[in-house]
Design an enzyme around this catalytic site. Sequence first.
Site, PDB file in Angstrom:
ATOM      1  CB  CYS A 162       0.845   8.663  34.195  1.00  0.00           C
ATOM      2  SG  CYS A 162       2.479   8.787  34.939  1.00  0.00           S
ATOM      3  CG  HIS A 298       0.639   6.167  28.457  1.00  0.00           C
ATOM      4  ND1 HIS A 298       0.173   7.219  29.207  1.00  0.00           N
ATOM      5  CD2 HIS A 298       1.658   5.619  29.176  1.00  0.00           C
ATOM      6  CE1 HIS A 298       0.864   7.306  30.333  1.00  0.00           C
ATOM      7  NE2 HIS A 298       1.765   6.351  30.341  1.00  0.00           N
ATOM      8  CD  GLU A 309       0.134   3.234  24.305  1.00  0.00           C
ATOM      9  OE1 GLU A 309      -0.929   3.864  24.142  1.00  0.00           O
ATOM     10  OE2 GLU A 309       1.214   3.784  24.617  1.00  0.00           O
ATOM     11  CE  LYS A 330       2.634  10.685  28.589  1.00  0.00           C
ATOM     12  NZ  LYS A 330       1.401  10.094  28.033  1.00  0.00           N
ATOM     13  CG  HIS A 335       5.017  11.423  31.267  1.00  0.00           C
ATOM     14  ND1 HIS A 335       3.758  11.766  31.710  1.00  0.00           N
ATOM     15  CD2 HIS A 335       5.104  10.071  31.434  1.00  0.00           C
ATOM     16  CE1 HIS A 335       3.129  10.691  32.127  1.00  0.00           C
ATOM     17  NE2 HIS A 335       3.920   9.647  31.967  1.00  0.00           N
ATOM     18  CG  PHE A 394       4.645   4.552  37.896  1.00  0.00           C
ATOM     19  CD1 PHE A 394       4.878   4.075  36.629  1.00  0.00           C
ATOM     20  CD2 PHE A 394       5.711   5.119  38.590  1.00  0.00           C
ATOM     21  CE1 PHE A 394       6.135   4.144  36.047  1.00  0.00           C
ATOM     22  CE2 PHE A 394       6.969   5.200  38.021  1.00  0.00           C
ATOM     23  CZ  PHE A 394       7.191   4.709  36.747  1.00  0.00           C
TER      24      PHE A 394
END
Length: 408
Positions: A162, A298, A309, A330, A335, A394
Site C-alpha cells: 500500500c 493513511h 497512526e 480513503k 483503499h 503490509f
Amino acid sequence: MRVVITGMGIVSPIGNDLETYWNSLVSGCSGITMLHDRYPDQLKYHFAGQVFDLNTEAFFSKKQLRRMDRFCQFATIAAKNAWHDSTGDLNKNFQKNTGVIFGTGIGGISTWDNPLIPDFDSNNDAPMNAFTIPRIMNNAAAAQIAIQLNLKGLNITINTACSAGANAIGMAFREIRSKNAHCIICGGTEAPITPKILKSWNILGILSKENTKTAVKPFDKNRTGFVLAEGAAAIVLESLDSAGLHNKKIYGEIIGFGSNCDAHHLTSPAKDGQAKAIQLALNDAGITPEKIDYINAHGTATRLNDRVETDAIKKVFGNYAYNIPVSATKSMLGHAMGASSAMEFVATILSVKNDLIHPTVNYQTLDPECDLDYVPEKARAKTITHAISNSFGFGGSNAVLVMKKWKN
C-alpha cells in the site's frame, strides 16, 4: 537540486480528471458504490470504490487494449494526462532522458481472476492467450507508459504493497534531487476488485462489516474496516531548472521523503516504525514538526491502523499534533492498495495549492484513542505552507512525503 511538480493525472472512483477529482473531494462526495453489476451473486459484500465513465478507446486502439490489464490501462491514461498537463509536447531529446517510476501492489490480477481464466479452481482447461504474461507482469504499467510516451530514461516498478505509489514518488524525487534525472513520471496504479481478491481481503477480517455507501469511517469509534478500490495517479516531477527552462507551471515542491520498514509483522503496523518514517521525512526536508500545517493520513478505517497512526503522529508532533488538521482520503475512495498513496498525494498537492483541506467523511463518533482533528464531514479553508502524506503498507513498508507550497 530542487524538485517541483509540473503535471498530474488521475483515474479514480470520484473523477477521472483533476477538476472533477478535487471538486468531489472538497464536496465530501463518496465514490463507494454497489458491486452488483459486476459480481451479482458471488459475494457477501457489495460495495467498492469503482472507476466509471473511463473512455479507454480515446486513448488506445482495440489491439492495444487486448494487451493491457485494467491496472495498466489506468496507469497509462493517468500518465498521458499528467504529461499533457505538464505541456509534455517537448522535443525528442527531452523524452529520451525522461524516466518512469511506478508502483503497484498486485499488478495484473484482474487478468487472472476475471474473464481470461473464469474458473481457476476447476479441472477444466481455461481459455488463455499470448497476452497473459504481458498483462499480468507488475512492470507492464511502467513499460506501457514509456512506450506510449516514448520515454527512454530509467524505468522502475515499485512493489511495496500500500505504500508503493508513495515510494515511487519518493524515489523519483531522490533521483532528480541527486541530478540523476531531470524529469520522471511517477505514481501508482491498482485494479484489485476481483472475486478472489475481495474474498482474500475479507478472510483477513479487515474489510468493512457494513454493506453501505458510508461503510468507510476512518478514525471513528464505530469503524469496522475499509472497502477495496481501484484507480491510478501519475505525477510529473522535474528539476526546478528543467521546469524553468521549459516555462512549466508548478503545482508545488517536494522537499522531503522518508521510507523505512517496521521489521515487526507482515500485516500489523507498528507505531515506532511509522513515527520514524515521519521523522525521517521531516529531517530530509530540513524542517521541524511545527512547520507542518496539514497531514493527509493513511487512514484505512481499521481498528488497529487508525489507532497506531494516531499514536505515531502524536509521538512525532507531541502536543502540537492537536493543532494539525488530519484528513483521510480513503473515506471517499476506499483503499486502492498500491495506487492509494499516489492518489492521496495528488489530494495533498491540491490541498496545499488551494489552501483547502478535504473532509474525512462518515466521521461521527469520537474514539478516545483517536483524538486528533480529523476534519469531519466539511472541507476547511486553511493556509498551508507545508504538508505531509502518510502511507503505510503490509510488510511494514512505510513512506512519507513532505511538500511545500510553490511561491513565484
